[in-house]
Design a protein around this motif. Structure first.
Motif, PDB file in Angstrom:
ATOM      1  N   THR A  11     -40.267  70.610  -9.528  1.00  0.00           N
ATOM      2  CA  THR A  11     -40.375  70.324  -8.099  1.00  0.00           C
ATOM      3  C   THR A  11     -39.358  69.281  -7.656  1.00  0.00           C
ATOM      4  O   THR A  11     -38.799  69.360  -6.568  1.00  0.00           O
ATOM      5  N   ASN A  12     -39.096  68.317  -8.538  1.00  0.00           N
ATOM      6  CA  ASN A  12     -38.242  67.199  -8.146  1.00  0.00           C
ATOM      7  C   ASN A  12     -37.412  66.705  -9.333  1.00  0.00           C
ATOM      8  O   ASN A  12     -37.300  65.508  -9.565  1.00  0.00           O
ATOM      9  N   GLY A  13     -36.861  67.651 -10.106  1.00  0.00           N
ATOM     10  CA  GLY A  13     -36.119  67.229 -11.284  1.00  0.00           C
ATOM     11  C   GLY A  13     -35.356  68.354 -11.939  1.00  0.00           C
ATOM     12  O   GLY A  13     -35.203  69.447 -11.380  1.00  0.00           O
ATOM     13  N   ALA A  14     -34.876  68.108 -13.145  1.00  0.00           N
ATOM     14  CA  ALA A  14     -33.963  69.011 -13.843  1.00  0.00           C
ATOM     15  C   ALA A  14     -34.678  69.846 -14.906  1.00  0.00           C
ATOM     16  O   ALA A  14     -35.767  69.510 -15.356  1.00  0.00           O
ATOM     17  N   GLY A  15     -34.003  70.928 -15.310  1.00  0.00           N
ATOM     18  CA  GLY A  15     -34.513  71.754 -16.407  1.00  0.00           C
ATOM     19  C   GLY A  15     -35.669  72.633 -16.002  1.00  0.00           C
ATOM     20  O   GLY A  15     -36.812  72.385 -16.372  1.00  0.00           O
TER      21      GLY A  15
END
Length: 362
Positions: A125-129
Motif C-alpha cells: 500500500t505504501n512501500g516497495a516489493g
C-alpha cells in the motif's frame, strides 16, 4: 514455536489468524532455532500488526511445500516475514498485502530459496516489493512466475525489490528461468518486474515484460549480470542489450495468459511464435521447468533440444515440415503449401506463423 522445537503441519487450513497491537505472526510465530515444515496446506486471511501476516520466522528454519498463502496482511511481509532460512517449493502466494514492504514476503538478511512457485496479485500500500522485498543476503529463485504484483507509492519493484545498500559480505541474489508479466509500480520507471538498489543481482534465462510505464528492470545502484534473458523494455533492461550475452531486448515474449498448464501452480506458457522458445542458455538451465516437465525440449522442431527462456518449457510442436517454396524465393503475396509428413500419430491442429524480418526467430 519455541527455540529447538520441530513441527510439521500437513494438509491443514489456518484462516483468520490475528495478532493485536504491534505483534507479529498472524497465523504462526517462529523463534530462533525452531524448525517448521508446512505441506499441502493453506494459510489465509490472517493479520499481524507488525510483521508476517501468515508466518513470522525470527531465525528459525521454515519450509513451505505445495501450499497456498492468500489474503494475509501485515505492515511488513503480508504472507511471510523471514530472518532465518526460508524454502518455498511448488506453492502459490496470492492477494497478500503489506502496508509498507513485501506484499508476499520480506526476507531480512535471511537465506531464501524459491522454486516452482507463483506470486500473483500481491501488493504493497505504501512501500516497495509488491511480491518480495529482499534485504539481500543469499537468495535463489528459479522456475517461478510473478504476475500482476503491484508496489504502490514509495520504492518500486512491483515484482521484487532488492535492498543491498548495507548487504553483508558475499551477498547475492540469483534469478533463473522465471517469468515476470504485468507487474507494476504506482510511479513510472520504478521497476515493474525488478528494482535493484545496491544488490549483487544475477539473472539468467528469465522473461520480464508487460510492465507498462513502470519499466521492466531498473538498476538504481549495485551490479547486474545477465545472460539469455528476454526483456521487452528497451529503456529499462538493467543495462542488458539486445544480442549481448544471448539477451533478447525489445521484443514481446508472446506469453499466454496465467492458467493451469499442469503442475502444482499456475503458469504462463509461450505462444508458438515466442522468441523465448529454444533461446535460453544451457549452463543455467534447470533439469525441469515450473511444472516439473523435463528441460530442455526441442520446442521449435529443428532437431535440437534447447532450454526455453522463462518458467515454462514448451514441448516439440511439429516435425518433418517443409515448404513448397524455398525461403529465398518467397515473396508476398505468394501462397505457401505445407506438407506434413505422417509419422503415425494424428495431427489435431496446424498453425502457420508469419514473422517480420526483424523478429529474433526470422
Amino acid at each position: 514455536i519455541s527455540p529447538g522445537a520441530k513441527l510439521m503441519l500437513e494438509a491443514i487450513t489456518i484462516t483468520d489468524g490475528l495478532t493485536v497491537g504491534g505483534a507479529s505472526g498472524g497465523a504462526i510465530f517462529m523463534l530462533d532455532g525452531s524448525i517448521l515444515t508446512i505441506n499441502h496446506s493453506t494459510i489465509s486471511n490472517s493479520r499481524a500488526g507488525y510483521r508476517g501476516g501468515g508466518v513470522s520466522n525470527y531465525g528459525g528454519d521454515l519450509t513451505i511445500m505445495n501450499c497456498t498463502f492468500s489474503s494475509n496482511a501485515a505492515n511488513y511481509g503480508g504472507g511471510v516475514f523471514n530472518t532465518g532460512s526460508l524454502t518455498i517449493i511448488d506453492s502459490t502466494f496470492s492477494t497478500n498485502n503489506a502496508y509498507y514492504s513485501g506484499g508476499g514476503i520480506v526476507n531480512e538478511r535471511g537465506i531464501l530459496s524459491i522454486a516452482n512457485s507463483t506470486f500473483v496479485n500481491n501488493r504493497t500500500t505504501n512501500g516497495a516489493g509488491g511480491a518480495i522485498y529482499d534485504f539481500e543476503y543469499i537468495t535463489l529463485i528459479k522456475n517461478s512466475t510473478f504476475y500482476a504484483n503491484v508496489a504502490y507509492w514509495y520504492g518500486g519493484g512491483g515484482g521484487i525489490f532488492i535492498d543491498g545498500i548495507s548487504k553483508p559480505e558475499g551477498s547475492s541474489f540469483t534469478l533463473t528461468n522465471s517469468t515476470f508479466s504485468l507487474n507494476e509500480t504506482q510511479f513510472e520507471s520504478q521497476g515493474g518486474a525488478i528494482r535493484n538498489s545496491g544488490g549483487n543481482l544475477m539473472i539468467y534465462n528469465t522473461i520480464m515484460a508487460n510492465s507498462n510505464t513502470s519499466g521492466d528492470c531498473v538498476n538504481a545502484s549495485g551490479t547486474v549480470l545477465g545472460s539469455f534473458n528476454l526483456i521487452e523494455d528497451n529503456t529499462y533492461s538493467c543495462g542488458m542489450s539486445n544480442g549481448e550475452s544471448g539477451n533478447i531486448v525489445g521484443f514481446d515474449p508472446d506469453l499466454e495468459t496465467l492458467t493451469d498448464n499442469g503442475g502444482d501452480t499456475q503458469t504462463m506458457a509461450l505462444q508458438p511464435i515466442s522468441p523465448a522458445m529454444d533461446a535460453g542458455g544451457s549452463e543455467s538451465c534447470p533439469d525441469m521447468d515450473q511444472r516439473h516437465a523435463l528441460r530442455p525440449a526441442d520446442g521449435d522442431g529443428n532437431g535440437v533440444a534447447r532450454c526455453d527462456i522463462g518458467a515454462v518449457e514448451m514441448g516439440t510442436l511439429l516435425t518433418s515440415i517443409q515448404t513448397a517454396v524455398e525461403p529465398t524465393d518467397y515473396t508476398f503475396p505468394n501462397d505457401v503449401h505445407i506438407i506434413v509428413t505422417n509419422d503415425g500419430t494424428e495431427l489435431d491442429c496446424l498453425r502457420v506463423t508469419e514473422y517480420t524480418s526483424d523478429h529474433p526467430k526470422a
